[in-house]
Enzyme design. Structure first.
Site, mmCIF file in Angstrom:
data_model
loop_
_atom_site.group_PDB
_atom_site.id
_atom_site.type_symbol
_atom_site.label_atom_id
_atom_site.label_comp_id
_atom_site.label_asym_id
_atom_site.label_seq_id
_atom_site.Cartn_x
_atom_site.Cartn_y
_atom_site.Cartn_z
ATOM 1 N N HIS A 72 35.074 65.218 12.297
ATOM 2 C CA HIS A 72 35.856 65.772 13.409
ATOM 3 C C HIS A 72 37.233 65.127 13.445
ATOM 4 O O HIS A 72 37.338 63.901 13.502
ATOM 5 C CB HIS A 72 35.148 65.532 14.748
ATOM 6 C CG HIS A 72 34.020 66.483 15.009
ATOM 7 N ND1 HIS A 72 33.707 66.956 16.261
ATOM 8 C CD2 HIS A 72 33.145 67.066 14.161
ATOM 9 C CE1 HIS A 72 32.685 67.782 16.175
ATOM 10 N NE2 HIS A 72 32.312 67.860 14.909
ATOM 11 N N TYR A 201 35.202 67.211 26.384
ATOM 12 C CA TYR A 201 34.997 66.283 27.499
ATOM 13 C C TYR A 201 35.613 66.926 28.735
ATOM 14 O O TYR A 201 36.823 67.172 28.761
ATOM 15 C CB TYR A 201 35.679 64.947 27.223
ATOM 16 C CG TYR A 201 35.032 64.115 26.138
ATOM 17 C CD1 TYR A 201 34.047 63.173 26.450
ATOM 18 C CD2 TYR A 201 35.402 64.252 24.800
ATOM 19 C CE1 TYR A 201 33.455 62.388 25.462
ATOM 20 C CE2 TYR A 201 34.815 63.471 23.800
ATOM 21 C CZ TYR A 201 33.838 62.547 24.145
ATOM 22 O OH TYR A 201 33.262 61.775 23.163
ATOM 23 N N PRO A 293 28.431 55.715 27.825
ATOM 24 C CA PRO A 293 28.499 56.503 26.582
ATOM 25 C C PRO A 293 29.778 57.320 26.399
ATOM 26 O O PRO A 293 29.991 57.860 25.316
ATOM 27 C CB PRO A 293 27.281 57.420 26.684
ATOM 28 C CG PRO A 293 26.966 57.500 28.138
ATOM 29 C CD PRO A 293 27.378 56.204 28.734
ATOM 30 N N LYS A 297 31.044 54.637 21.918
ATOM 31 C CA LYS A 297 31.363 53.390 21.219
ATOM 32 C C LYS A 297 30.141 52.504 20.937
ATOM 33 O O LYS A 297 30.217 51.576 20.120
ATOM 34 C CB LYS A 297 32.376 52.568 22.040
ATOM 35 C CG LYS A 297 33.765 53.147 22.032
ATOM 36 C CD LYS A 297 34.409 53.000 20.662
ATOM 37 C CE LYS A 297 35.614 53.879 20.498
ATOM 38 N NZ LYS A 297 35.614 54.689 19.294
ATOM 39 N N TYR A 385 39.721 56.182 20.087
ATOM 40 C CA TYR A 385 38.574 57.045 19.807
ATOM 41 C C TYR A 385 38.143 56.927 18.347
ATOM 42 O O TYR A 385 36.948 56.850 18.058
ATOM 43 C CB TYR A 385 38.906 58.507 20.155
ATOM 44 C CG TYR A 385 37.682 59.375 20.292
ATOM 45 C CD1 TYR A 385 37.112 59.609 21.539
ATOM 46 C CD2 TYR A 385 37.069 59.942 19.180
ATOM 47 C CE1 TYR A 385 35.971 60.396 21.673
ATOM 48 C CE2 TYR A 385 35.930 60.725 19.299
ATOM 49 C CZ TYR A 385 35.382 60.945 20.546
ATOM 50 O OH TYR A 385 34.244 61.707 20.681
HETATM 51 C C1 PHB Z 1 26.508 62.747 21.803
HETATM 52 O O1 PHB Z 1 26.655 63.643 20.966
HETATM 53 O O2 PHB Z 1 25.387 62.400 22.179
HETATM 54 C C2 PHB Z 1 27.721 62.103 22.363
HETATM 55 C C3 PHB Z 1 28.949 62.386 21.808
HETATM 56 C C4 PHB Z 1 30.084 61.803 22.329
HETATM 57 C C5 PHB Z 1 29.990 60.943 23.394
HETATM 58 C C6 PHB Z 1 28.743 60.637 23.936
HETATM 59 C C7 PHB Z 1 27.611 61.210 23.412
HETATM 60 O O3 PHB Z 1 31.111 60.405 23.911
#
Ligand code: PHB
Ligand code: APR
Length: 390
Positions: A72, A201, A293, A297, A385
């Protein structure tokens, strides 16, 4: 029994450490309280920084990640009903991340360990750690009604937040920093195509949402929920309905829903224990630190601990140098605190905080607007990120 390194915990940290030590010719035994299937049943984030990908390659377990993982180069931030792309690749001079489920990564590590015939004791009961303030630490555990003892040079506490290693350190020897957030994440896994080819997000007045994925046909979605909500309170239909309400019109139209394969609520926490070494016992991964989460990280911080620890132990055995061991905690913590800061900041920016009211939402929207409008601010976000340099 005797080994060089007794590793407590067969999560990603313990298994990766075992693999790296094996490559360096160092003996280790892994003790795990649960069964292998139980460990694989825990669904967690799956975004790997370049540093973590490199480490999996170094450990010889990167093949499937490269074949099946999804690179990504950007993600979307959604606020005030509109999506804005953060182009990580452009902003960081070509860096990207890999979306690859932690379950898959754990499976690869388990398979590699089994293929090499390295010893792992699953369902090891009542593990206790002793004498790590001497040069002859001991680990005891129970299996099939018998007590076993392992004499070792070092103990690696890779036993997660609720593990036994940190809990065995005298109270005054460890300082714990903690923040518990007033909400949780309800996660849903489904065999449906992801709503978008990159992650979304979402900051919405109804609360945070995240659209993630595991493959082209498997999606992972999250909703911010009150801590009092239990997973039984949420039917699949209620989840999809609420997710739609937190998305932009286009995503809402494109969302494909289906039955959940897994659904669970996780609390959000920031936590760091200092230091991470106590004589001949080390903490690594979730045993020493937890991040919320948002930004994924957790696994990446665990991977760098393990990289530093494997390096320190290799140096000890190959060169009889204790320098890496002495610097382990400080080296890890410098990086960990930056990961903690980023995860806390991203969490604070995206979630609805019950006590912050309407002004909280307005301030978040202003910051998000600034973030997507300023190349400098977008670069800060992207740089964190994709992962800060070692
Ligand atoms: C996930 O795919 O579980 C996931 C992806 C990004 C995040 C948190 C969880 O920031
Ligand atoms: N004895 C033996 N094993 C134990 C004990 C014990 N007393 N206590 C815990 N364990 C095991 C757990 O059952 C678990 O399998 O230690 C393992 C710890 O694994 P994780 O919790 O996955 O921690 P870690 O390997 O550090 O992984 C870090 O997990 O939560 C995510 O964000 C985090 O992605 C990161 C990763």
């Amino acid at each position: 029994m005797r080994t060089q390194v007794a590793i407590i915990g067969a999560g990603p940290s313990g298994l990766l450490l075992g693999q790296l030590l094996h490559k360096a010719g160092i003996d280790a035994i892994v003790l795990e309280r649960q069964t292998g299937d139980y460990v694989l049943g825990r669904i967690r984030a799956g975004v790997l920084e370049q540093v973590s990908m490199d480490l999996l390659d170094e450990a010889g377990v990167g093949q499937r990640m490269h074949a099946e993982g999804l690179p990504h180069g950007g993600f979307d931030l959604l606020f005030q009903g509109m999506r804005h792309r953060i182009d990580m690749r452009v902003l960081t001079g070509g860096k990207q991340v890999m979306v690859y489920g932690q379950t898959e990564l754990t499976r690869d590590l388990m398979d590699a360990r089994q293929a090499t015939g390295l010893p792992t004791v699953y369902e090891a009961g009542n593990v206790t750690v002793h004498d790590f303030d001497t040069t002859k630490p001991l680990v005891r555990y129970e299996k099939d009604g018998q007590t076993h003892e392992i004499a070792c040079d070092f103990i690696a506490g890779c036993d997660g937040f609720h593990g036994v290693c940190r809990a065995s350190v005298p109270r005054g020897a460890v300082t714990e920093y903690e923040k518990v957030y007033p909400f949780g994440w309800l996660g849903l896994l489904s065999d449906t195509p992801p709503v978008h080819h990159e992650l979304i997000y979402a900051n919405s007045t109804r609360g945070f949402a995240l659209c993630s994925m595991r493959s082209a046909t498997r999606s992972r979605y999250y909703l911010q929920v009150p801590l009092s909500d239990r997973v039984e309170d949420w039917s699949d239909a209620a989840f999809w309905q609420e997710l739609r309400l937190r998305l932009d019109p286009q995503a809402r139209d494109q969302l494909v829903t289906g039955p959940s394969i897994e659904k669970s609520v996780a609390p959000l926490r920031s936590f760091v224990a200092e230091p991470m070494r106590f004589g001949r016992m080390f903490l690594a991964g979730d045993a020493a630190h937890i991040v919320p989460p948002t930004g994924a990280k957790g696994l990446n911080l665990a991977a760098t601990d393990v990289k530093y620890l494997a390096g320190a132990l290799t140096e000890f055995y190959a060169e009889r140098s204790e320098a890496g061991i002495h610097h382990y905690s400080d080296r890890c913590l410098r990086r960990i605190w930056k990961g903690e800061r980023f995860s806390w900041w991203f969490t604070s920016l995206m979630h609805r905080f019950p006590n912050d009211g309407a002004i909280g939402q307005k301030l978040q929207e202003a910051e998000l607007d600034y973030l997507v409008g300023s190349r400098a601010a977008s670069t800060v976000m992207a740089e964190n990120y994709v992962g800060l340099p070692l």
